[in-house]
Scaffold this active site. Structure first.
Site, short mmCIF file in Angstrom:
data_model
loop_
_atom_site.label_atom_id
_atom_site.label_comp_id
_atom_site.label_asym_id
_atom_site.label_seq_id
_atom_site.Cartn_x
_atom_site.Cartn_y
_atom_site.Cartn_z
N SER A 1 -10.13 -1.02 6.59
CA SER A 1 -9.45 -0.82 5.47
C SER A 1 -8.66 -2.13 4.71
CB SER A 1 -8.35 0.19 5.38
OG SER A 1 -9.38 1.35 5.15
N SER B 1 -9.65 1.49 2.70
CA SER B 1 -8.79 2.13 1.61
C SER B 1 -7.59 1.23 0.93
CB SER B 1 -8.27 3.23 2.68
OG SER B 1 -7.29 2.50 3.82
N LYS C 1 0.86 -1.15 0.10
CA LYS C 1 -0.08 -0.06 -0.11
C LYS C 1 0.93 1.27 -0.15
CE LYS C 1 -4.05 1.84 2.73
NZ LYS C 1 -4.77 1.51 3.81
#
Ligand code: GLN
Length: 473
Positions: free
Chosen positions: A168, A144, A69
């Site tokens: 997330s 996310s 990420k």
């Protein structure tokens, strides 16, 4: 050979490398090409040559490349947390979790798209455009960590890491049909993770199966002198072997499994409960009376912490710089241009909630609710070993459907938010399909019960036999 590589789980690929059947260079090149074919906007940066550091031939992670990420700092590689305000920022150091994984033999494949500063449930808050769900490209992948989830689901990366503050990791894992694990708060160092809400943020794996999650987690955890809130794990993370749920008690909280869960998700959930019993587990109702207040408490606490954490983005130290007059206009113009609407909304909410005169009414009260939620879990775990709920109330929704309604967007986290508020671990595994889209099932346990969670998830996963990652067919 290459078609075969695509089908292997990461753990199986690592075995092949260790057995000398495929070299780690070949494996890296194979996945580099897969990632280069990304047409989902899952990656923000991809390796353009061989792995920086060649993994040792006997490295436990076998040289299987990792998608990361965007909010993990990686030395010399763009790390913008999905935000325009950090565009072009290349950190001078690497996050501890990423460093540990690299040392264990998982080199960096690419940085994945995400909601800006991890604020969102659909990836539509990314400063670099949304990610598409590989199951249906007109739908969101969740957020996310949507880039990480979509990349694994579509076979653009063998495995990935993300972060979970209110859901997330688990929510995008559910919406993309992969496994996502949020560890106990403190198990993994937060050093080098661009902070959203420091008392909640935790890094964890997004993988094709439960064994891959266990393998990644094993090499991410550990106490880190650079993060004073990190504790590591009291025991080694084991690779799961359980095939039965004999002797385990599963609690179903009515507060998180009733109203608001759409019919198709409920059906998969009920089938999962039946399956748990078939595998020898006991299912009973257990109360989590304050958990339905989780969203309200979270959306005070997380923005409060975010407003403090994001104060550092002022045009002086990182990323873009706007304004050519006085210092105040430098701050204002940089933040006006660099932050997206959701980030601004959260900074305003958080600043307001922390302002003198309101602090106790909002922040103080939210913290007291947080304590009640943690107490509920403690009481529940005296009666049951694990809690089971759907991961999300709905399957993946169409792009654009909820962007105009922040409250509807926040409700995505209804089932996932209580666990980070209590600091406890939880996993999402694919439970089946509804309307042709994946449905996630969530298992949560007491702090540091990762081995129990992984074992139970493994037994369930084998029984469910979920098949159909869209990139692999
Ligand atoms: N969707 C939640 C939010 O917008 C959770 C995000 C997260 O876990 N990082 O805050």
């Amino acid at each position: 050979m290459t078609a075969e590589l695509l089908e292997l789980t990461a753990a199986a690929a690592a075995e092949r490398v260790r057995a000398g059947e495929v070299s780690s260079d070949e494996l890296f090149e194979f996945w580099r090409e897969r990632a280069a074919g990304d047409d989902l906007n899952a990656f923000l940066w991809r390796a353009d040559g061989p792995a920086d550091v060649a993994p040792a031939p006997d490295a436990p992670l076998g040289g299987v490349p990792l998608a990361i990420k965007d909010l993990f700092c990686t030395e010399g590689v763009p790390s913008a947390a999905g935000s325009r305000i950090l565009e072009g920022y290349r950190p001078p150091y690497t996050a501890t979790a990423v460093q540990r994984l690299a040392e264990a033999g998982a080199p960096l494949l690419g940085k994945t798209n995400m909601d800006e500063f991890a604020m969102g449930s659909s990836n539509e808050n990314s400063g670099f455009g949304p990610v598409k769900n590989p199951w249906d490209r007109t739908r969101v992948p969740g957020g996310s960590s949507g880039g990480s989830a979509a990349a694994v689901a579509a076979g653009l990366a063998p495995w990935a890491i993300g972060t979970d503050t209110g859901g997330s990791i688990r929510q995008p894992a559910a919406l993309c049909g992969v496994v996502g694990l949020k560890p106990t708060y403190g198990a993994v160092s937060r050093y080098g993770m661009i902070a959203f809400a420091s008392s909640l943020d935790q890094a964890g794996p997004l993988t094709r199966d439960v064994t891959d999650s266990a393998l990644l987690l094993r090499h991410m955890v550990g106490r880190d002198p650079c993060d004073s809130t990190s504790t590591g794990m009291p025991e080694e993370v084991r690779l799961p072997t359980a095939e039965s749920l004999e002797g385990l008690r599963f609690g179903v909280p009515p507060e998180l499994t009733g109203e608001g869960i759409e019919a198709g998700v409920r059906e998969v959930f009920e089938a999962t409960l039946k399956r748990i019993e078939d595998l020898g587990g006991a299912v009973e109702e257990v109360a989590l009376p304050h958990s339905s207040q989780g969203i309200s408490a979270y959306y005070v606490i997380a923005p409060a912490e975010a407003s403090a954490n994001l104060a550092r983005f002022d045009g002086v130290r990182y990323g873009i710089r706007k304004g050519d007059g006085d210092l105040l206009s430098l701050y204002e113009e940089t933040r006006e241009a660099g932050f997206g609407a959701e980030v601004k909304r959260r900074i305003m909410l958080g600043t307001y909630a922390l302002s003198s005169g309101y602090y106790d009414a909002y922040y103080g009260r939210a913290q007291r609710v947080r304590t009640k939620i943690a107490d509920d879990f403690r009481a529940a775990f005296e009666k049951v070993d694990l809690i089971v709920t759907p991961t999300t109330p709905t399957v993946a929704f169409p792009l654009g459907e909820k962007t105009g309604d922040p409250l509807a967007m926040y409700l995505n986290d209804f089932c996932t938010v209580p666990m980070p508020l209590a600091g406890i671990p939880a996993i999402s595994i694919p439970g089946g399909l509804s309307e042709g889209l994946p449905v996630g099932m969530q298992l949560a346990g007491p702090a540091f019960s990762e081995n129990r969670i992984l074992d139970a998830a493994h037994a369930l996963e084998r029984s469910i036999g979920f098949d159909g990652s869209p990139g692999l067919v």
